[in-house]
Design a protein around this motif. Structure first.
Motif, PDB file in Angstrom:
ATOM      1  N   CYS A   1       2.310  -4.285  -0.252  1.00 13.71           N
ATOM      2  CA  CYS A   1       1.662  -3.362   0.682  1.00 13.71           C
ATOM      3  C   CYS A   1       0.807  -2.357  -0.091  1.00 13.71           C
ATOM      4  CB  CYS A   1       2.726  -2.643   1.520  1.00 13.71           C
ATOM      5  SG  CYS A   1       2.034  -1.750   2.909  1.00 13.71           S
TER       6      CYS A   1
ATOM      7  N   GLY B   1       0.943   3.230   0.602  1.00 15.29           N
ATOM      8  CA  GLY B   1       1.236   1.803   0.781  1.00 15.29           C
ATOM      9  C   GLY B   1       2.686   1.479   0.449  1.00 15.29           C
TER      10      GLY B   1
ATOM     11  N   ILE C   1      -3.425   6.305  -2.061  1.00 13.04           N
ATOM     12  CA  ILE C   1      -3.337   5.146  -1.167  1.00 13.04           C
ATOM     13  C   ILE C   1      -2.193   4.235  -1.599  1.00 13.04           C
ATOM     14  CG2 ILE C   1      -4.554   3.077  -0.344  1.00 13.04           C
ATOM     15  CD1 ILE C   1      -7.159   4.665  -0.594  1.00 13.04           C
TER      16      ILE C   1
ATOM     17  N   PHE D   1      -3.256  -2.409   0.118  1.00 16.59           N
ATOM     18  CA  PHE D   1      -3.925  -1.231   0.681  1.00 16.59           C
ATOM     19  C   PHE D   1      -5.034  -0.752  -0.259  1.00 16.59           C
ATOM     20  CE2 PHE D   1      -1.852   1.103   4.388  1.00 16.59           C
ATOM     21  CZ  PHE D   1      -1.399  -0.056   4.967  1.00 16.59           C
TER      22      PHE D   1
ATOM     23  N   SER E   1      -0.422  -4.433   7.752  1.00 11.98           N
ATOM     24  CA  SER E   1       0.806  -3.874   8.320  1.00 11.98           C
ATOM     25  C   SER E   1       1.509  -4.893   9.213  1.00 11.98           C
ATOM     26  CB  SER E   1       0.484  -2.609   9.126  1.00 11.98           C
ATOM     27  OG  SER E   1      -0.167  -1.671   8.301  1.00 11.98           O
TER      28      SER E   1
ATOM     29  N   THR F   1      -7.928  -3.337  -0.353  1.00 11.75           N
ATOM     30  CA  THR F   1      -8.764  -3.220   0.841  1.00 11.75           C
ATOM     31  C   THR F   1      -9.748  -2.063   0.702  1.00 11.75           C
ATOM     32  OG1 THR F   1      -6.882  -3.964   2.150  1.00 11.75           O
ATOM     33  CG2 THR F   1      -8.702  -2.993   3.370  1.00 11.75           C
ATOM     34  N   PHE F   2      -9.235  -0.943   0.232  1.00 14.52           N
ATOM     35  CA  PHE F   2     -10.068   0.256   0.081  1.00 14.52           C
ATOM     36  C   PHE F   2     -11.201   0.001  -0.917  1.00 14.52           C
ATOM     37  CE2 PHE F   2     -11.049   4.449  -1.736  1.00 14.52           C
ATOM     38  CZ  PHE F   2     -11.356   5.129  -0.569  1.00 14.52           C
TER      39      PHE F   2
ATOM     40  N   TRP G   1      -6.105  -2.550   6.863  1.00 21.45           N
ATOM     41  CA  TRP G   1      -4.795  -1.886   6.804  1.00 21.45           C
ATOM     42  C   TRP G   1      -3.927  -2.271   8.001  1.00 21.45           C
ATOM     43  CZ3 TRP G   1      -6.724   3.676   5.097  1.00 21.45           C
ATOM     44  CH2 TRP G   1      -7.087   3.622   3.742  1.00 21.45           C
TER      45      TRP G   1
END
Ligand SMILES: [Zn+2]
Length: 252
Positions: free
Chosen positions: A84, A14, A10, A88, A109, A91-92, A105
């Motif tokens: 980024c 990202g 990820i 990412f 973005s 968030t995961f 995501w």
């Protein structure tokens, strides 16, 4: 162990997307094509070879300078790439469901592209907003918000609140900011977009005001609101529920 591999993948995705968002943020606001010409130094026009285009890593190896003419490469590129990648992964890790991970995501973005275009050219491009508005509509068809009217109410509130502030202050807010909040409202829904608005204004006032006090910003100098919107909206998305709970416990 398995999770570390997933985080790593990820992170890499990202980084690559972050580097793509840099290109989109800079070129779309200038009316240029995303694909052509290939990346080159804006100063000496030297074409940048593939091995110097590795997100973040290349910036470190080049010590932040163009190999052709030695001009400084903007810090925005590596900052957006690493942000980024980290956001990412973050968030995961913290979002509980697939739907909220995808929503995070998408938000990251859009907000990173806006961050780049607003900071470099003080523009929030319509094309970017339209593409993301369509993505958000699809997202809300697949993952509906409850109650159902939250999306429409979020868009309408985002539009009218900024439109009114702009009207009262005679155009102090850019049209792009108004459109951006209309688009964000659709994805976030009414409650979260109101919190995002509040936090954006708060960060704008604190950082903008602090900048003027310290002389880092000149009085009356226009500052792009996009970076504060990005910060406020991501805070509202990630920590909105905790903030609301904390607020309720304070007043009750
Ligand atoms: Zn150069």
């Amino acid at each position: 162990m398995r999770f570390i591999v997933i985080y790593f993948y990820i992170f890499i995705v990202g980084l690559i997307l972050g580097s793509f968002y840099n290109v989109v943020g800079i070129r779309v606001s200038r009316g240029q094509s995303i694909a052509f010409p290939s990346s080159h130094c804006p100063n000496c026009r030297r074409k940048i070879p593939i091995h110097e285009m590795i997100p973040f890593i290349s910036y470190l190896f080049l010590l932040g300078k163009c190999r052709g003419c030695g001009i400084r490469i903007s810090l925005i590129y590596p900052i957006v790439e690493i942000s980024c990648a980290l956001l990412f992964v973050f968030t995961f890790i913290i979002e509980p469901s697939l739907s909220s991970i995808i929503m995070g995501w998408l938000l990251i973005s859009l907000l990173l592209i806006i961050f780049v275009s607003d900071i470099t050219d003080m523009i929030i491009p319509d094309k970017v907003l339209i593409v993301f508005f369509i993505l958000f509509i699809f997202y809300r068809i697949i993952f509906p918000i409850s109650p159902w009217w939250q999306s429409a109410a979020g868009s309408i509130a985002g539009f009218f609140i900024l439109f009114s502030i702009n009207y009262i202050n005679r155009g102090s807010i850019g049209g792009g900011d108004i459109k951006l909040f209309t688009v964000l409202g659709y994805l976030l829904g009414l409650e979260t977009v109101l919190l995002a608005l509040f936090l954006s204004a708060f960060f704008g006032a604190v950082i903008g005001g602090g900048g003027q006090l310290t002389g880092w910003l000149k009085k009356g100098q226009p500052i792009p609101f996009g970076p504060f919107i990005s910060l406020g909206t991501l805070m509202a998305f990630f920590f909105g529920e905790q903030m609301m709970r904390w607020y309720v416990s304070l007043v009750s």
